[in-house]
Design a protein around this motif. Structure first.
Motif, PDB file in Angstrom:
ATOM      1  N   GLY A  74       0.825  -1.202   0.000  1.00 26.61           N
ATOM      2  CA  GLY A  74       0.000   0.000   0.000  1.00 26.61           C
ATOM      3  C   GLY A  74       0.854   1.244   0.000  1.00 26.61           C
ATOM      4  O   GLY A  74       2.091   1.184   0.042  1.00 26.61           O
ATOM      5  N   PHE A  75       0.204   2.399  -0.081  1.00 24.53           N
ATOM      6  CA  PHE A  75       0.871   3.689   0.047  1.00 24.53           C
ATOM      7  C   PHE A  75      -0.137   4.686   0.583  1.00 24.53           C
ATOM      8  O   PHE A  75      -1.345   4.409   0.623  1.00 24.53           O
ATOM      9  N   ARG A  85      -4.621   5.695   3.571  1.00 26.65           N
ATOM     10  CA  ARG A  85      -3.843   4.588   3.010  1.00 26.65           C
ATOM     11  C   ARG A  85      -4.615   3.916   1.882  1.00 26.65           C
ATOM     12  O   ARG A  85      -5.802   3.595   2.020  1.00 26.65           O
ATOM     13  N   ILE A  86      -3.913   3.700   0.761  1.00 26.34           N
ATOM     14  CA  ILE A  86      -4.455   2.940  -0.361  1.00 26.34           C
ATOM     15  C   ILE A  86      -3.900   1.523  -0.252  1.00 26.34           C
ATOM     16  O   ILE A  86      -2.694   1.296  -0.426  1.00 26.34           O
ATOM     17  N   ASP A  87      -4.769   0.560   0.059  1.00 26.01           N
ATOM     18  CA  ASP A  87      -4.356  -0.823   0.276  1.00 26.01           C
ATOM     19  C   ASP A  87      -4.362  -1.559  -1.060  1.00 26.01           C
ATOM     20  O   ASP A  87      -5.361  -2.169  -1.462  1.00 26.01           O
ATOM     21  N   MET A  88      -3.243  -1.513  -1.758  1.00 28.21           N
ATOM     22  CA  MET A  88      -3.155  -2.104  -3.088  1.00 28.21           C
ATOM     23  C   MET A  88      -3.424  -3.600  -3.067  1.00 28.21           C
ATOM     24  O   MET A  88      -4.100  -4.135  -3.947  1.00 28.21           O
ATOM     25  N   LYS A  89      -2.886  -4.282  -2.073  1.00 28.95           N
ATOM     26  CA  LYS A  89      -3.035  -5.735  -1.998  1.00 28.95           C
ATOM     27  C   LYS A  89      -4.491  -6.128  -1.843  1.00 28.95           C
ATOM     28  O   LYS A  89      -4.988  -7.025  -2.541  1.00 28.95           O
ATOM     29  N   ALA A  90      -5.208  -5.432  -0.951  1.00 28.98           N
ATOM     30  CA  ALA A  90      -6.617  -5.756  -0.737  1.00 28.98           C
ATOM     31  C   ALA A  90      -7.461  -5.391  -1.948  1.00 28.98           C
ATOM     32  O   ALA A  90      -8.433  -6.074  -2.277  1.00 28.98           O
ATOM     33  N   LEU A  91      -7.092  -4.314  -2.629  1.00 35.84           N
ATOM     34  CA  LEU A  91      -7.887  -3.814  -3.753  1.00 35.84           C
ATOM     35  C   LEU A  91      -7.644  -4.580  -5.049  1.00 35.84           C
ATOM     36  O   LEU A  91      -8.535  -4.683  -5.894  1.00 35.84           O
ATOM     37  N   THR A  92      -6.422  -5.099  -5.238  1.00 37.63           N
ATOM     38  CA  THR A  92      -6.072  -5.721  -6.524  1.00 37.63           C
ATOM     39  C   THR A  92      -5.488  -7.125  -6.387  1.00 37.63           C
ATOM     40  O   THR A  92      -5.365  -7.829  -7.403  1.00 37.63           O
ATOM     41  N   GLY A  93      -5.080  -7.504  -5.185  1.00 37.56           N
ATOM     42  CA  GLY A  93      -4.390  -8.774  -5.020  1.00 37.56           C
ATOM     43  C   GLY A  93      -2.920  -8.711  -5.386  1.00 37.56           C
ATOM     44  O   GLY A  93      -2.220  -9.721  -5.352  1.00 37.56           O
ATOM     45  N   LYS A  94      -2.414  -7.513  -5.735  1.00 40.80           N
ATOM     46  CA  LYS A  94      -1.029  -7.348  -6.168  1.00 40.80           C
ATOM     47  C   LYS A  94      -0.308  -6.339  -5.271  1.00 40.80           C
ATOM     48  O   LYS A  94      -0.936  -5.571  -4.543  1.00 40.80           O
ATOM     49  N   ALA A 375     -13.016   4.176  -6.660  1.00 38.55           N
ATOM     50  CA  ALA A 375     -11.955   5.103  -7.052  1.00 38.55           C
ATOM     51  C   ALA A 375     -10.602   4.602  -6.568  1.00 38.55           C
ATOM     52  O   ALA A 375      -9.596   4.670  -7.291  1.00 38.55           O
ATOM     53  N   GLN A 376     -10.543   4.088  -5.361  1.00 36.13           N
ATOM     54  CA  GLN A 376      -9.295   3.550  -4.837  1.00 36.13           C
ATOM     55  C   GLN A 376      -8.849   2.329  -5.640  1.00 36.13           C
ATOM     56  O   GLN A 376      -7.656   2.142  -5.908  1.00 36.13           O
ATOM     57  N   GLN A 377      -9.797   1.510  -6.042  1.00 37.39           N
ATOM     58  CA  GLN A 377      -9.458   0.320  -6.823  1.00 37.39           C
ATOM     59  C   GLN A 377      -8.870   0.702  -8.176  1.00 37.39           C
ATOM     60  O   GLN A 377      -7.912   0.092  -8.652  1.00 37.39           O
ATOM     61  N   SER A 378      -9.446   1.717  -8.808  1.00 35.59           N
ATOM     62  CA  SER A 378      -8.927   2.186 -10.088  1.00 35.59           C
ATOM     63  C   SER A 378      -7.504   2.726  -9.930  1.00 35.59           C
ATOM     64  O   SER A 378      -6.615   2.425 -10.749  1.00 35.59           O
ATOM     65  N   LEU A 379      -7.278   3.517  -8.885  1.00 31.52           N
ATOM     66  CA  LEU A 379      -5.945   4.047  -8.609  1.00 31.52           C
ATOM     67  C   LEU A 379      -4.963   2.902  -8.367  1.00 31.52           C
ATOM     68  O   LEU A 379      -3.873   2.857  -8.960  1.00 31.52           O
ATOM     69  N   ALA A 380      -5.339   1.962  -7.520  1.00 36.84           N
ATOM     70  CA  ALA A 380      -4.450   0.848  -7.184  1.00 36.84           C
ATOM     71  C   ALA A 380      -4.164  -0.032  -8.397  1.00 36.84           C
ATOM     72  O   ALA A 380      -3.032  -0.477  -8.609  1.00 36.84           O
ATOM     73  N   GLU A 381      -5.185  -0.282  -9.202  1.00 37.73           N
ATOM     74  CA  GLU A 381      -5.034  -1.127 -10.391  1.00 37.73           C
ATOM     75  C   GLU A 381      -3.993  -0.551 -11.339  1.00 37.73           C
ATOM     76  O   GLU A 381      -3.154  -1.272 -11.896  1.00 37.73           O
TER      77      GLU A 381
END
Length: 389
Positions: A74-75, A85-94, A375-381
């Motif tokens: 995340g970041f 916090r943008i949780d990239m792992k939770a949002l995209t699995g990556k 919106a967070q998912q799009s950013l993280a993706e």
């Protein structure tokens, strides 16, 4: 000299391409105009997308990255000191890997030498000839001797100012560019990072980024006007400005120390089309530049050469569809990354024309990001990197 693929440039793009070709049994020679010490010392990006990490593992150049790299799930986005916090792992699995481009380059060079991949440093006066013919060649001067390298294909991985793109006729090449009216003043310091993840800060006074290279080495940036000079920024002035933009929650965690590198990087968006002319292919910064906000430069270069290596390997197996489709395939991904980098840059930075209304729009969009899962998912993706295939 004779080879199948002549690679111009020993940056990450050219080196990774060489290893991908090596794994496929395709011969290549790499020509680099600088010496090894210069190439290995260039301070560049530090965020590797999952696709780039996977490619380094695919070519077997991952041992040190896996030992010393810092996986990030995340970041943080900061709006005038208010953090989300943008949780990239939770949002995209990556996730992404924090591992400096300098280290990637060193690892790729060491592996190339171990594998006896021909790598010629200080190759001067490089010129490309007959690139639209079936027998292109490269002339250059090396160790005091004029030489010629005959090949089937040329891969131009020699950066924005290299000879590869300049060798494509002006009536063939079309370029698109946006130069931003500011740059990033970056400081590298041997101090522990202020946080275990990156912090992207949008502040009334401009953008700031808290990053790192290791648990004991930090990389920080602040947005400055293009008219600023490094000499006018003492370490104390930089730390004061950084802490102001990161806000009251983060500032007390910033460890100050002497800078070991300080520079101003201008920001631009640039794309050259097509990425192939005849038997010359462009990859990496030779074909496109993105502002560093989205951490896409090195990662785009890696995906370019993944497409190119796949196409070249298939060509030598009797199927040329991959090299025919290379430019269109690479550009489709390039423009998506350009869009994300442009959007993220526009959201996080203060432009000279940004008035009170414009600032309120930035704050409103950042507020929307904080409250919207979509919106967070799009950013993280986009941040972790779009799929290679």
């Amino acid at each position: 000299m004779r080879t199948q693929v002549a690679i111009i440039g020993a940056g990450p793009a050219g080196l990774l391409l060489a290893h991908l070709l090596y794994k496929s049994g395709v011969e290549c020679v790499i020509l680099e105009r600088r010496d090894r010490a210069y190439v290995e010392s260039r301070i560049r990006a530090g965020i590797l997308e999952q696709v780039t990490v996977d490619l380094l593992r695919q070519v077997g150049v991952d041992d040190r990255m896996d030992r010393e790299g810092l996986p990030h799930e995340g970041f943080a986005l900061s709006t005038d000191g208010d953090n989300t916090r943008i949780d990239m792992k939770a949002l995209t699995g990556k996730s992404v890997m924090v591992y400096g481009q300098t280290e990637v380059t060193r690892d790729l060079i060491d592996a190339a030498i171990r594998r006896d991949i021909p790598l010629l440093f200080e190759a001067e006066n490089v010129a490309l000839h007959d690139i639209a013919s079936a027998r292109p060649r490269v002339t250059f001067r090396h160790q005091g001797m004029d030489k010629a390298l005959e090949c089937d294909f040329i891969a131009g991985c020699d950066g924005f100012h290299g000879v590869a793109r300049a060798s494509i006729p002006a009536d063939v090449l079309r370029t698109f560019e946006r130069v931003y009216p500011f740059g990033w003043l970056g400081v590298l310091a041997d101090v522990p990072p202020c946080d275990h993840e990156l912090i992207y800060a949008s502040h009334e006074r401009g953008f700031a980024l808290a990053s790192m290279r290791s648990p004991s080495r930090s990389r920080y940036y602040v947005q400055v006007a293009n008219t600023e000079r490094v000499e006018d920024w003492s370490d104390d002035r930089f730390w004061d400005e950084l802490c102001l933009r990161l806000g009251g929650e983060v500032a007390p965690r910033v460890t100050r120390g002497p800078s070991i590198e300080k520079s101003i990087a201008p920001l631009r968006s640039f794309v050259a089309e097509p990425m192939r002319h005849g038997n010359l292919f462009l990859a990496g910064d030779a074909a496109h530049i993105v502002p560093p906000t989205g951490a896409k430069g090195l990662n785009l270069a890696a995906t370019d050469v993944a497409y190119l290596a796949e196409g070249l390997a298939d060509h030598y197996r009797g199927n040329s569809a991959g090299i025919v489709a290379y430019s269109a395939r690479a550009l489709a991904r390039v423009w998506k990354a350009e869009r994300f980098s442009w959007w993220f840059t526009s959201l996080m930075h203060r432009f000279p024309e940004t008035d009170a209304f414009g600032r309120r729009m930035q704050i409103a969009e950042l507020g929307y990001l904080r409250g919207s899962h979509a919106a967070q998912q799009s950013l993280a993706e986009n941040y972790v990197g779009l799929p290679l295939h």
